[in-house]
Design a protein around this motif. Structure first.
Motif, PDB file in Angstrom:
ATOM      1  N   GLU A  34      48.956  49.901  36.909  1.00  0.00           N
ATOM      2  CA  GLU A  34      48.689  49.509  37.967  1.00  0.00           C
ATOM      3  C   GLU A  34      48.980  50.282  39.163  1.00  0.00           C
ATOM      4  N   GLU A  37      50.622  49.350  48.002  1.00  0.00           N
ATOM      5  CA  GLU A  37      50.679  48.143  48.522  1.00  0.00           C
ATOM      6  C   GLU A  37      49.178  47.957  49.065  1.00  0.00           C
ATOM      7  N   ASP A  38      48.567  48.855  49.649  1.00  0.00           N
ATOM      8  CA  ASP A  38      47.113  48.631  49.979  1.00  0.00           C
ATOM      9  C   ASP A  38      46.182  48.967  49.132  1.00  0.00           C
ATOM     10  N   ALA A  39      44.890  48.268  49.352  1.00  0.00           N
ATOM     11  CA  ALA A  39      43.790  48.537  48.265  1.00  0.00           C
ATOM     12  C   ALA A  39      43.300  49.866  48.598  1.00  0.00           C
ATOM     13  N   LYS A  48      40.757  53.039  49.111  1.00  0.00           N
ATOM     14  CA  LYS A  48      39.491  52.857  50.028  1.00  0.00           C
ATOM     15  C   LYS A  48      38.588  53.988  49.638  1.00  0.00           C
ATOM     16  N   GLU A  64      36.805  45.750  41.358  1.00  0.00           N
ATOM     17  CA  GLU A  64      37.022  44.665  42.581  1.00  0.00           C
ATOM     18  C   GLU A  64      38.079  45.125  43.467  1.00  0.00           C
ATOM     19  N   GLU A  65      38.893  45.643  43.117  1.00  0.00           N
ATOM     20  CA  GLU A  65      39.933  46.143  44.029  1.00  0.00           C
ATOM     21  C   GLU A  65      39.746  47.186  44.930  1.00  0.00           C
ATOM     22  N   VAL A  66      38.543  47.861  44.811  1.00  0.00           N
ATOM     23  CA  VAL A  66      38.280  49.065  45.531  1.00  0.00           C
ATOM     24  C   VAL A  66      37.529  48.690  46.911  1.00  0.00           C
ATOM     25  N   GLN A  67      38.071  49.107  47.969  1.00  0.00           N
ATOM     26  CA  GLN A  67      37.384  48.825  49.396  1.00  0.00           C
ATOM     27  C   GLN A  67      36.377  49.802  49.619  1.00  0.00           C
ATOM     28  N   PRO A 121      36.124  44.866  51.565  1.00  0.00           N
ATOM     29  CA  PRO A 121      35.724  44.068  50.260  1.00  0.00           C
ATOM     30  C   PRO A 121      34.131  44.202  50.237  1.00  0.00           C
ATOM     31  N   GLY A 171      47.147  52.997  50.866  1.00  0.00           N
ATOM     32  CA  GLY A 171      46.473  53.319  49.375  1.00  0.00           C
ATOM     33  C   GLY A 171      45.805  54.511  49.543  1.00  0.00           C
ATOM     34  N   ALA A 176      40.795  53.978  42.346  1.00  0.00           N
ATOM     35  CA  ALA A 176      41.560  52.883  41.782  1.00  0.00           C
ATOM     36  C   ALA A 176      42.784  53.270  40.836  1.00  0.00           C
TER      37      ALA A 176
END
Length: 421
Positions: A32, A36-38, A40, A78-81, A111, A148, A230
């Motif tokens: 994982e 902390e941040d998604a 990008k 889903e976790e990728v902006q 998102p 991130g 990711a």
């Protein structure tokens, strides 16, 4: 005819069995992200007039890009902006000053609403100039903030038309800001000048350059880069391999970087306990112009020089990174005090350059070492990815064989009835 029917039925059953066996490989648990941040990603697409050219799978370059984007949007984790920025999409005129400002954020980084993003992509039409430098500066601003991973994926079919704002210098400027942005570039035309420019942009930020000439290649590569964003951010450890196994540094599980001269050998050592498995992979990058035929070899050998296993890969100039790997499971020992085995890893490359190209420093090398618990049974080691699914494969083969016999008998009976009638 009956014999051919039986063979066909048996072959189909065997293929079905193999397919079923391969469909259930042993699962792998992914790490994982520690940030902390998604993560990008900003996809920067060239929408200049040259994207109307019809030379990709019978369609235009723009059509190929749209199809690839739609598939990428469906597959984005889903976790990728994710955001989309365009260059050359709005101004069709001849005024250079205006054309070199033609970059816009088509879909903001955040998102992902897949329907909204696809709708925005569908509206694109090849229009104007190719302001790569200004678009990269704006894309870096799109990704500003957070800790991130940040990635720009630039897709273009031509050189920047807004010099003297050199996009390579722009990429170096972005790297110097220390905001952690990686720029990957994809070229839609096998053009030497374009390759040189896009390679320079990627190298400035530690990214990759790839030339793609088919829609499926474009889709696969963009998907890989989005997925890579990711992945957990791992800082590699700098190490220095030796010219012989006896002098090699001993490595633990982890990610390492080194430099390897052209045609040079680099040696590393890894201790493997009984019952453990060594998994190693190496990537060597061509960070300058190289001749089109090259290869990378990774060998695991004993301290006495006996080869245990090897992995090798060859390239033809279509990619700037070449990777290979190997696995070595060490059998368990009845002796609880059995010592670990020192395994030597040898990395060799066959890259070469034309006259006038610098050969120093050496090529960037990335080595991944992972020492894990080995398979519980020796049969699992050579299971070709099936693990303990061999019993299922055996049952399916038996069922296929019986089905082939029954089909052959039925065909023969029907033939006999037909002859009688």
């Amino acid at each position: 005819m009956i014999t051919r029917t039986r063979l066909a039925a048996g072959a189909c059953a065997l293929l079905a069995a193999l397919a079923a066996g391969m469909a259930f490989p042993a699962g792998a648990v992914a790490g994982e992200p520690t940030g902390e941040d998604a993560p990008k990603v900003d996809l920067v697409l060239d929408v200049s007039g040259s994207m109307r050219t019809r030379d990709i799978d019978g369609g235009t370059r723009m059509a190929a890009a749209k199809q690839a984007f739609n598939e990428v949007l469906d597959a984005t984790p889903e976790e990728v902006q994710l955001g989309i920025r365009t260059l050359g999409a709005d101004y069709p005129g001849d005024d250079r000053k205006t054309g070199c400002k033609d970059t816009a954020q088509l879909y903001p980084v955040g998102p992902l609403d897949r329907t909204e993003a696809k709708t925005a992509v569908a509206t694109l039409s090849p229009t104007g100039w190719t302001p790569i430098g200004p678009a990269l500066l704006k894309a870096a601003d799109d990704l500003d903030g957070g800790n991130g991973s940040k990635r720009i994926v630039l897709i273009s079919d031509g050189e920047d038309t807004c010099a003297p704002l050199d996009p390579c210098e722009v990429a170096r400027e972005i790297a110097a800001k220390g905001i952690g942005v990686t720029i990957d570039t994809l070229g839609l035309v096998p053009n030497t000048k374009l390759r040189k420019q896009l390679s320079c942009i990627a190298e400035a930020t530690g990214g990759t350059y790839t030339s793609v000439q088919h829609t499926d290649e474009l889709t696969d590569k963009v998907n890989q880069l989005v997925d890579r964003a990711a992945d957990p951010v791992v800082t590699p450890v700098a190490t220095e391999g030796a010219d012989a196994c006896a002098k090699a540094p001993t490595l633990k599980s982890g990610l390492y970087t080194d430099r390897e001269e052209f045609g040079q050998q680099r040696w590393y050592r890894v201790d493997v306990e009984p019952g453990q498995e060594l998994r190693a992979s190496v990537s060597v990058g061509a960070d300058r112009a190289v001749n089109p035929s090259y290869g990378v070899l990774l060998r695991a050998v004993t301290v006495h020089g006996r080869e245990i296993v090897r992995g090798e890969a060859a390239g033809n100039g279509r990619t700037d990174v070449l990777s290979t790997g190997l696995r070595y499971p060490k059998a368990e020992s009845d002796d609880d005090d059995a010592a670990a085995e020192a395994v030597c890893l040898q990395v060799t490359n066959s890259f070469s350059v034309a006259s006038g190209v610098k050969t120093s420093p050496g090529l960037p090398l990335e080595l991944t070492v992972d020492v894990v618990d080995g398979p519980s049974d020796s049969d699992d080691v050579a299971a070709f990815g099936l693990g303990r699914g061999w019993w299922l494969l055996g049952v399916l083969i038996l069922v296929g064989f019986v089905a082939g016999l029954l089909w052959g008998w039925l065909s023969r009976w029907r033939l006999a009835v037909w002859r009688t009638n």
